[in-house]
Design a protein around this motif. Structure first.
Motif, PDB file in Angstrom:
ATOM      1  N   ALA A 134       4.631   2.009  -7.840  1.00  9.03           N
ATOM      2  CA  ALA A 134       3.649   2.831  -8.555  1.00  9.03           C
ATOM      3  C   ALA A 134       2.263   2.421  -8.104  1.00  9.03           C
ATOM      4  O   ALA A 134       2.048   1.283  -7.670  1.00  9.03           O
ATOM      5  CB  ALA A 134       3.802   2.635 -10.058  1.00  9.03           C
ATOM      6  N   HIS A 135       1.365   3.411  -8.148  1.00  3.51           N
ATOM      7  CA  HIS A 135      -0.016   3.129  -7.717  1.00  3.51           C
ATOM      8  C   HIS A 135      -0.683   2.125  -8.644  1.00  3.51           C
ATOM      9  O   HIS A 135      -0.410   2.115  -9.841  1.00  3.51           O
ATOM     10  CB  HIS A 135      -0.846   4.417  -7.710  1.00  3.51           C
ATOM     11  CG  HIS A 135      -0.515   5.348  -6.578  1.00  3.51           C
ATOM     12  ND1 HIS A 135       0.477   6.290  -6.650  1.00  3.51           N
ATOM     13  CD2 HIS A 135      -1.045   5.452  -5.334  1.00  3.51           C
ATOM     14  CE1 HIS A 135       0.552   6.950  -5.512  1.00  3.51           C
ATOM     15  NE2 HIS A 135      -0.367   6.445  -4.685  1.00  3.51           N
ATOM     16  N   ASP A 136      -1.600   1.337  -8.070  1.00  2.11           N
ATOM     17  CA  ASP A 136      -2.446   0.444  -8.889  1.00  2.11           C
ATOM     18  C   ASP A 136      -3.482   1.307  -9.600  1.00  2.11           C
ATOM     19  O   ASP A 136      -3.731   2.452  -9.187  1.00  2.11           O
ATOM     20  CB  ASP A 136      -3.159  -0.577  -7.985  1.00  2.11           C
ATOM     21  CG  ASP A 136      -2.175  -1.552  -7.334  1.00  2.11           C
ATOM     22  OD1 ASP A 136      -1.055  -1.742  -7.922  1.00  2.11           O
ATOM     23  OD2 ASP A 136      -2.474  -2.060  -6.227  1.00  2.11           O
ATOM     24  N   ARG A 161       0.843  -1.204   0.000  1.00  2.00           N
ATOM     25  CA  ARG A 161       0.000   0.000   0.000  1.00  2.00           C
ATOM     26  C   ARG A 161       0.882   1.260   0.000  1.00  2.00           C
ATOM     27  O   ARG A 161       2.034   1.245   0.462  1.00  2.00           O
ATOM     28  CB  ARG A 161      -0.894   0.018   1.247  1.00  2.00           C
ATOM     29  CG  ARG A 161      -2.126  -0.897   1.124  1.00  2.00           C
ATOM     30  CD  ARG A 161      -3.026  -0.785   2.350  1.00  2.00           C
ATOM     31  NE  ARG A 161      -2.387  -1.266   3.568  1.00  2.00           N
ATOM     32  CZ  ARG A 161      -1.923  -0.472   4.539  1.00  2.00           C
ATOM     33  NH1 ARG A 161      -2.044   0.839   4.420  1.00  2.00           N
ATOM     34  NH2 ARG A 161      -1.347  -0.973   5.611  1.00  2.00           N
ATOM     35  N   CYS A 162       0.285   2.339  -0.523  1.00  2.00           N
ATOM     36  CA  CYS A 162       0.982   3.653  -0.568  1.00  2.00           C
ATOM     37  C   CYS A 162       0.989   4.243   0.843  1.00  2.00           C
ATOM     38  O   CYS A 162      -0.062   4.371   1.462  1.00  2.00           O
ATOM     39  CB  CYS A 162       0.256   4.587  -1.534  1.00  2.00           C
ATOM     40  SG  CYS A 162       0.822   6.292  -1.450  1.00  2.00           S
ATOM     41  N   PRO A 163       2.170   4.597   1.395  1.00  2.00           N
ATOM     42  CA  PRO A 163       2.218   5.172   2.757  1.00  2.00           C
ATOM     43  C   PRO A 163       1.495   6.524   2.822  1.00  2.00           C
ATOM     44  O   PRO A 163       1.081   6.966   3.890  1.00  2.00           O
ATOM     45  CB  PRO A 163       3.713   5.359   3.021  1.00  2.00           C
ATOM     46  CG  PRO A 163       4.421   4.659   1.929  1.00  2.00           C
ATOM     47  CD  PRO A 163       3.498   4.554   0.768  1.00  2.00           C
ATOM     48  N   GLU A 164       1.330   7.129   1.681  1.00  2.00           N
ATOM     49  CA  GLU A 164       0.740   8.471   1.669  1.00  2.00           C
ATOM     50  C   GLU A 164      -0.791   8.417   1.643  1.00  2.00           C
ATOM     51  O   GLU A 164      -1.446   9.055   2.455  1.00  2.00           O
ATOM     52  CB  GLU A 164       1.266   9.239   0.444  1.00  2.00           C
ATOM     53  CG  GLU A 164       0.897  10.714   0.420  1.00  2.00           C
ATOM     54  CD  GLU A 164       1.648  11.521   1.477  1.00  2.00           C
ATOM     55  OE1 GLU A 164       2.611  11.010   2.071  1.00  2.00           O
ATOM     56  OE2 GLU A 164       1.237  12.678   1.727  1.00  2.00           O
ATOM     57  N   CYS A 165      -1.306   7.619   0.662  1.00  2.00           N
ATOM     58  CA  CYS A 165      -2.765   7.642   0.498  1.00  2.00           C
ATOM     59  C   CYS A 165      -3.425   6.305   0.846  1.00  2.00           C
ATOM     60  O   CYS A 165      -4.654   6.202   0.894  1.00  2.00           O
ATOM     61  CB  CYS A 165      -3.132   8.033  -0.931  1.00  2.00           C
ATOM     62  SG  CYS A 165      -2.627   6.787  -2.158  1.00  2.00           S
ATOM     63  N   GLY A 166      -2.619   5.260   1.068  1.00  2.00           N
ATOM     64  CA  GLY A 166      -3.199   3.964   1.441  1.00  2.00           C
ATOM     65  C   GLY A 166      -3.686   3.124   0.262  1.00  2.00           C
ATOM     66  O   GLY A 166      -4.101   1.966   0.434  1.00  2.00           O
ATOM     67  N   ASP A 195      -5.405  12.865  -5.513  1.00  3.21           N
ATOM     68  CA  ASP A 195      -4.767  13.838  -4.608  1.00  3.21           C
ATOM     69  C   ASP A 195      -3.559  13.294  -3.863  1.00  3.21           C
ATOM     70  O   ASP A 195      -3.008  13.963  -3.005  1.00  3.21           O
ATOM     71  CB  ASP A 195      -5.804  14.378  -3.612  1.00  3.21           C
ATOM     72  CG  ASP A 195      -6.402  13.243  -2.773  1.00  3.21           C
ATOM     73  OD1 ASP A 195      -6.138  12.071  -3.115  1.00  3.21           O
ATOM     74  OD2 ASP A 195      -7.099  13.537  -1.782  1.00  3.21           O
ATOM     75  N   CYS A 196      -3.105  12.044  -4.154  1.00  3.15           N
ATOM     76  CA  CYS A 196      -1.902  11.543  -3.477  1.00  3.15           C
ATOM     77  C   CYS A 196      -0.721  12.422  -3.885  1.00  3.15           C
ATOM     78  O   CYS A 196      -0.455  12.614  -5.061  1.00  3.15           O
ATOM     79  CB  CYS A 196      -1.611  10.080  -3.836  1.00  3.15           C
ATOM     80  SG  CYS A 196      -0.092   9.500  -3.026  1.00  3.15           S
ATOM     81  N   SER A 197      -0.027  12.998  -2.888  1.00  2.00           N
ATOM     82  CA  SER A 197       1.012  13.994  -3.191  1.00  2.00           C
ATOM     83  C   SER A 197       2.145  13.397  -4.029  1.00  2.00           C
ATOM     84  O   SER A 197       2.792  14.094  -4.788  1.00  2.00           O
ATOM     85  CB  SER A 197       1.564  14.574  -1.889  1.00  2.00           C
ATOM     86  OG  SER A 197       2.146  13.539  -1.134  1.00  2.00           O
TER      87      SER A 197
HETATM   88 ZN   LIG Z   1      -0.526   7.265  -2.807  1.00  3.43          ZN
END
Ligand SMILES: [Zn+2]
Length: 489
Positions: free
Chosen positions: A88-90, A67-72, A96-98
């Motif tokens: 990279a994001h799925d 998971r992304c630590p920023e946006c989950g 809005d993930c920075s």
């Molecule tokens: Zn993210």
């Protein structure tokens, strides 16, 4: 903190050099992810920071739920064409993930910072958030003993002074050092907070610090930018405490930018303790010089004041002397005036006596003159009483006749005997007095010596000559008899 095992850090050549990162395109790229069992993992570390191999998360089936630590949101491990490991994001990621809004250049700079930090023996953690969310560091450096932390912020986008100050203060409040890293020239916050400008690699040249680090030149008394310092050297110096941030003393904030041939104003720079003490010594020297100069100026001011006071005293003394002289002159003049007045007073009786005497003389002279006149009148009356009118006619006829013989025609003054003519009768010839007929012997002094006089006979002539000692040549006489009766005979 549990995931940071404090053991010697392996240096891992993550970025093939050189890598030009002039791309500002945003990249869906992150170096950290949350592993369902291991927790936070770091793609830039060989063991992902937790003893796992890259192969345990990259292209494994079934997929690990990272998971992304920023946006989950779900992320997956990827490998770039440069063999760069990242996440990279799925699909279906939140917009809005920075991390999605960071450029590739930003990612690569963060990676470079982390690599350099690890190379010099410190730990580096990417994209770290404070537990309470007050800060989020691009790269957080930890000393091997865990006692010191320094946040490295790759700041490639514009930021307000307020924001950058605010974020710096939050780090400082937690005892975390911070260094803002930019790539653009003339960044507005450069030197406002602890900051550097870096230049990405060219040819054989590695990442280089080109601004933000300065050395103090004691000779010139000026800070100048060190513009060709390898980034890794700078990071080593910072982390080992050889280079620290320094708030420049106010008088030295105009600092020399050698490569740009210009001065810029800076408040904060990175420098060595030696330069700081050099600046302090220079400042002390300047203060001493200024104090000396002020003392000198004060001495000169006092000397000038003394000169003015002396000049004023001299002027006053001269004025006093002048006043004394004037007073003395005035007194002398007064004394003279008094003396003259006294002398005049002394002389007055004598002068008055003289005047009285003179007046007396004048009166006496006047009396004498009047007496003389009376005497003369008396004498003239007697003189003329002797003569009858007939005798006078006879005498006039004799004179007229005598002068006619000389060709002269004369007239007798119709006034008769007058005092102006010595009580004789003026004889005019052509309106000029030719002579005087029978002047009184007692009044002969009244006639000028050149005037001829005419008398009747020798006796009268002798009488005139005797009385006033007249020149006999002046006296013309006839032979007329004295007595009337003789005429009758
Ligand atoms: Zn993210």
């Amino acid at each position: 903190m549990a995931q940071f095992v404090l053991e010697p850090v392996a240096v891992y050549p993550l970025i093939p050099r050189p890598v030009a990162i002039r791309s500002s395109a945003v990249a869906d790229m992150a170096f950290a992810a949350i592993h369902p069992e291991a927790g936070r993992i770091d793609a830039t570390l060989p063991d992902l920071g937790c003893g796992l191999a890259w192969g345990s998360v990259y292209k494994v089936r079934p997929r690990i739920a990272l998971r992304c630590p920023e946006c989950g949101h779900g992320v997956h491990a990827k490998l770039s064409p440069f063999k760069l490991r990242y996440f990279a994001h799925d699909p279906g990621r939140p917009a809005d993930c920075s991390w999605l809004n960071e450029s590739l250049e930003h990612h690569l700079l963060k990676l470079e910072l982390a690599t350099a930090i690890r190379t010099v023996g410190w730990h580096a953690q990417m994209e770290v958030r404070a537990a309470d969310g007050t800060w989020r560091a691009d790269v957080l450096a930890f000393s091997a003993d865990g006692t010191r932390r320094v946040a490295w912020e790759a700041q490639l986008s514009p930021i307000t002074h307020e924001d950058i100050h605010d974020r710096t203060s939050r780090y400082q409040a937690e005892g975390i050092g911070v260094c803002w890293v930019g790539v653009a020239e003339r960044l507005p916050w450069m030197g406002v907070v602890p900051s550097i400008q870096v230049c990405d690699p060219h040819g054989e040249r590695p990442w280089t610090v080109v601004d933000g680090v300065a050395g103090f030149d004691y000779e010139d008394g000026v800070w100048s930018i060190v513009d060709d310092l390898p980034l890794i050297t700078f990071i080593r110096w910072v982390l080992h405490g050889q280079t620290i941030t320094h708030r420049i003393l106010p008088r030295y904030r105009r600092i020399w930018h050698g490569d740009q041939r210009r001065y810029t104003r800076r408040q904060t720079i990175w420098t060595t303790p030696r330069s700081i003490s050099s600046e302090a010594r220079h400042d002390a020297m300047r203060q001493r010089q200024e104090a000396w100069k002020q003392q000198q100026e004060e001495r000169e001011r006092q000397a000038e004041q003394r000169r003015q006071e002396e000049a004023e005293a001299r002027r006053r003394e001269e004025e006093r002397q002048r006043a004394i002289r004037q007073e003395a002159e005035r007194a002398r003049a007064e004394e003279l005036r008094r003396k003259w007045a006294a002398e005049a007073e002394q002389r007055r009786p004598r002068r008055e006596a003289e005047l009285r005497q003179q007046q007396e003389l004048d009166r006496a002279a006047e009396r004498e003159r009047l007496q003389q006149e009376q005497r003369e009148q008396q004498a003239a009356r007697i003189w003329w009483d002797d003569l009858s009118s007939t005798q006078l006619e006879q005498f006039r006829a004799a004179v007229t006749g005598s002068l006619r013989k000389k060709g002269l025609r004369v007239e007798f003054d119709s006034e008769g005997p007058t005092v102006e003519n010595a009580y004789g009768i003026a004889i005019y010839q052509r309106y000029r007095r030719y002579g005087v007929l029978r002047p009184s012997p007692a009044s002969m002094h009244r006639l000028p010596s050149a005037v001829p006089v005419f008398v009747r006979n020798a006796r009268e002539a002798q009488q005139i000559i005797d009385t006033e000692k007249i020149d006999p040549g002046r006296v013309i006489h006839f032979d007329l008899p004295d007595g009337e009766q003789l005429l009758l005979l």
